[in-house]
Scaffold this motif. Structure first.
Motif, PDB file in Angstrom:
ATOM      1  N   SER A  33       0.823  -1.216   0.000  1.00 28.06           N
ATOM      2  CA  SER A  33       0.000   0.000   0.000  1.00 28.06           C
ATOM      3  C   SER A  33       0.854   1.262   0.000  1.00 28.06           C
ATOM      4  CB  SER A  33      -0.935   0.004   1.213  1.00 28.06           C
ATOM      5  OG  SER A  33      -1.854  -1.061   1.118  1.00 28.06           O
ATOM      6  N   GLY A  34       1.931   1.249   0.778  1.00 32.38           N
ATOM      7  CA  GLY A  34       2.804   2.427   0.831  1.00 32.38           C
ATOM      8  C   GLY A  34       3.737   2.542  -0.351  1.00 32.38           C
ATOM      9  N   THR A  86      -1.744   1.909 -20.788  1.00 34.06           N
ATOM     10  CA  THR A  86      -2.885   2.817 -20.778  1.00 34.06           C
ATOM     11  C   THR A  86      -3.123   3.273 -19.347  1.00 34.06           C
ATOM     12  OG1 THR A  86      -4.544   1.122 -20.365  1.00 34.06           O
ATOM     13  CG2 THR A  86      -3.913   1.506 -22.677  1.00 34.06           C
ATOM     14  N   ILE A  87      -3.936   4.302 -19.201  1.00 37.02           N
ATOM     15  CA  ILE A  87      -4.284   4.768 -17.859  1.00 37.02           C
ATOM     16  C   ILE A  87      -4.993   3.651 -17.103  1.00 37.02           C
ATOM     17  CG2 ILE A  87      -6.493   5.799 -18.482  1.00 37.02           C
ATOM     18  CD1 ILE A  87      -3.951   7.209 -15.956  1.00 37.02           C
ATOM     19  N   ASP A  88      -5.684   2.789 -17.848  1.00 35.59           N
ATOM     20  CA  ASP A  88      -6.354   1.658 -17.213  1.00 35.59           C
ATOM     21  C   ASP A  88      -5.356   0.719 -16.545  1.00 35.59           C
ATOM     22  OD1 ASP A  88      -8.817   2.625 -18.035  1.00 35.59           O
ATOM     23  OD2 ASP A  88      -8.848   1.406 -19.852  1.00 35.59           O
ATOM     24  N   ASP A  89      -4.156   0.575 -17.123  1.00 33.91           N
ATOM     25  CA  ASP A  89      -3.136  -0.277 -16.520  1.00 33.91           C
ATOM     26  C   ASP A  89      -2.721   0.266 -15.152  1.00 33.91           C
ATOM     27  OD1 ASP A  89      -2.946  -2.037 -18.721  1.00 33.91           O
ATOM     28  OD2 ASP A  89      -1.540  -0.686 -19.724  1.00 33.91           O
ATOM     29  N   GLN A  94      -3.434  -0.266  -8.951  1.00 32.68           N
ATOM     30  CA  GLN A  94      -3.945   0.252  -7.675  1.00 32.68           C
ATOM     31  C   GLN A  94      -5.177  -0.528  -7.224  1.00 32.68           C
ATOM     32  OE1 GLN A  94      -2.478   2.499  -5.531  1.00 32.68           O
ATOM     33  NE2 GLN A  94      -4.020   1.576  -4.231  1.00 32.68           N
ATOM     34  N   ILE A  95      -6.040  -0.883  -8.162  1.00 30.38           N
ATOM     35  CA  ILE A  95      -7.223  -1.679  -7.817  1.00 30.38           C
ATOM     36  C   ILE A  95      -6.800  -3.013  -7.202  1.00 30.38           C
ATOM     37  CG2 ILE A  95      -9.125  -3.022  -8.847  1.00 30.38           C
ATOM     38  CD1 ILE A  95      -9.447  -0.584 -10.808  1.00 30.38           C
ATOM     39  N   ASN A  96      -5.800  -3.649  -7.791  1.00 31.32           N
ATOM     40  CA  ASN A  96      -5.357  -4.943  -7.268  1.00 31.32           C
ATOM     41  C   ASN A  96      -4.643  -4.825  -5.933  1.00 31.32           C
ATOM     42  OD1 ASN A  96      -6.242  -7.112  -9.096  1.00 31.32           O
ATOM     43  ND2 ASN A  96      -5.240  -5.816 -10.607  1.00 31.32           N
ATOM     44  N   VAL A  97      -3.897  -3.749  -5.718  1.00 25.06           N
ATOM     45  CA  VAL A  97      -3.312  -3.515  -4.398  1.00 25.06           C
ATOM     46  C   VAL A  97      -4.444  -3.347  -3.375  1.00 25.06           C
ATOM     47  CG1 VAL A  97      -1.983  -1.876  -2.985  1.00 25.06           C
ATOM     48  CG2 VAL A  97      -1.126  -2.577  -5.230  1.00 25.06           C
ATOM     49  N   LEU A 118      -6.531 -16.703  -4.192  1.00 17.81           N
ATOM     50  CA  LEU A 118      -6.976 -15.355  -4.558  1.00 17.81           C
ATOM     51  C   LEU A 118      -5.844 -14.347  -4.394  1.00 17.81           C
ATOM     52  CD1 LEU A 118      -9.289 -13.285  -5.205  1.00 17.81           C
ATOM     53  CD2 LEU A 118      -9.550 -13.093  -2.714  1.00 17.81           C
ATOM     54  N   GLN A 119      -5.127 -14.418  -3.269  1.00 17.26           N
ATOM     55  CA  GLN A 119      -4.053 -13.460  -3.031  1.00 17.26           C
ATOM     56  C   GLN A 119      -2.896 -13.673  -4.009  1.00 17.26           C
ATOM     57  OE1 GLN A 119      -5.683 -11.208  -1.685  1.00 17.26           O
ATOM     58  NE2 GLN A 119      -4.504 -10.723   0.137  1.00 17.26           N
ATOM     59  N   MET A 120      -2.586 -14.923  -4.343  1.00 17.58           N
ATOM     60  CA  MET A 120      -1.533 -15.179  -5.324  1.00 17.58           C
ATOM     61  C   MET A 120      -1.930 -14.610  -6.686  1.00 17.58           C
ATOM     62  SD  MET A 120       0.260 -18.688  -6.643  1.00 17.58           S
ATOM     63  CE  MET A 120      -0.971 -19.084  -7.857  1.00 17.58           C
ATOM     64  N   GLU A 121      -3.178 -14.824  -7.093  1.00 18.76           N
ATOM     65  CA  GLU A 121      -3.646 -14.279  -8.369  1.00 18.76           C
ATOM     66  C   GLU A 121      -3.582 -12.750  -8.367  1.00 18.76           C
ATOM     67  OE1 GLU A 121      -7.536 -16.015  -8.662  1.00 18.76           O
ATOM     68  OE2 GLU A 121      -6.741 -17.970  -9.293  1.00 18.76           O
ATOM     69  N   THR A 122      -3.888 -12.153  -7.238  1.00 21.72           N
ATOM     70  CA  THR A 122      -3.817 -10.690  -7.127  1.00 21.72           C
ATOM     71  C   THR A 122      -2.371 -10.213  -7.210  1.00 21.72           C
ATOM     72  OG1 THR A 122      -5.821 -10.741  -5.774  1.00 21.72           O
ATOM     73  CG2 THR A 122      -4.537  -8.712  -5.730  1.00 21.72           C
ATOM     74  N   LEU A 123      -1.446 -10.926  -6.572  1.00 21.54           N
ATOM     75  CA  LEU A 123      -0.025 -10.569  -6.663  1.00 21.54           C
ATOM     76  C   LEU A 123       0.462 -10.667  -8.108  1.00 21.54           C
ATOM     77  CD1 LEU A 123       1.401 -12.334  -3.486  1.00 21.54           C
ATOM     78  CD2 LEU A 123       1.236  -9.864  -3.876  1.00 21.54           C
ATOM     79  N   VAL A 124       0.019 -11.688  -8.836  1.00 22.05           N
ATOM     80  CA  VAL A 124       0.386 -11.823 -10.255  1.00 22.05           C
ATOM     81  C   VAL A 124      -0.070 -10.593 -11.024  1.00 22.05           C
ATOM     82  CG1 VAL A 124      -0.098 -13.101 -12.376  1.00 22.05           C
ATOM     83  CG2 VAL A 124       0.458 -14.346 -10.288  1.00 22.05           C
ATOM     84  N   LYS A 125      -1.296 -10.161 -10.801  1.00 22.04           N
ATOM     85  CA  LYS A 125      -1.829  -8.988 -11.511  1.00 22.04           C
ATOM     86  C   LYS A 125      -1.056  -7.722 -11.152  1.00 22.04           C
ATOM     87  CE  LYS A 125      -6.458 -10.906 -11.892  1.00 22.04           C
ATOM     88  NZ  LYS A 125      -7.842 -10.848 -11.390  1.00 22.04           N
ATOM     89  N   ILE A 126      -0.697  -7.586  -9.892  1.00 21.82           N
ATOM     90  CA  ILE A 126       0.076  -6.411  -9.460  1.00 21.82           C
ATOM     91  C   ILE A 126       1.434  -6.389 -10.157  1.00 21.82           C
ATOM     92  CG2 ILE A 126       1.292  -5.351  -7.505  1.00 21.82           C
ATOM     93  CD1 ILE A 126      -1.070  -6.424  -5.739  1.00 21.82           C
TER      94      ILE A 126
END
Length: 173
Positions: A33-34, A86-89, A94-97, A118-126
């Motif tokens: 987050s920081g 893109t700005i979406d990227d 930030q959405i995934n964080v 779920l958390q691993m998939e989110t880390l991949v996206k980040i």
């Protein structure tokens, strides 16, 4: 020892001291987050030196998250991506964080079970979103360079492992 994506977690463990998986996931949440804000600030300022340092800090907390959810840092498909940003990227990172942090909040404070998948998939996206952004905007920066810079900084700051006094004294590094 030289650290890279296949053994970075070994280094990360040398500067961590949390006693439980819940502490690790909380550390990852707070760190991501920081640090994500600091990385995006460095990118906006177009400061390559700070981008490398902040990307290394973000990757450190991603590795902490990997330790918490029992996944391998290298399995996150870390690569230097050369695609249009893109700005979406930037928003997606930030959405995934935020999603990562929200799940941690539910685990720590609402009694929900930790969903490691779920958390691993989110880390991949980040990570994939960040590497896409950093490598596109700052093409000469690599993941290995960020890891090397982070290891050097943290080894200098914490030669004997994590100590609170060294975390507060930023003269070293």
């Amino acid at each position: 020892m030289k650290y890279g994506i296949y053994n970075y977690e070994e280094f990360v463990q040398t500067v961590l001291s949390p006693p439980s998986k819940i502490d690790l996931i909380g550390t990852a949440q707070a760190g991501l987050s920081g640090e994500i804000g600091e990385l995006l600030e460095a990118m906006i300022e177009n400061n390559d030196d700070n981008v490398i340092k902040e990307l290394g800090d973000v990757l450190f907390y991603v590795a902490v998250g990997c330790l918490a959810v029992d996944c391998c840092f290298a399995s996150l498909s870390l690569q230097d991506v050369k695609e249009e940003i893109t700005i979406d990227d930037m928003a997606a990172v930030q959405i995934n964080v935020s999603k990562f942090a929200d799940h941690v909040k539910k685990v720590k404070y609402q009694g929900k079970l930790l969903d490691k998948k779920l958390q691993m998939e989110t880390l991949v996206k980040i990570v994939n979103g960040l590497t896409k952004q950093v490598c596109e905007k700052h093409g000469k920066i690599t993941i290995q360079q960020a890891i090397d810079t982070n290891v050097e900084k943290l080894q200098a700051r914490y030669p004997n492992g994590f100590e609170v006094k060294n975390s507060e004294n930023r003269v070293v590094a």
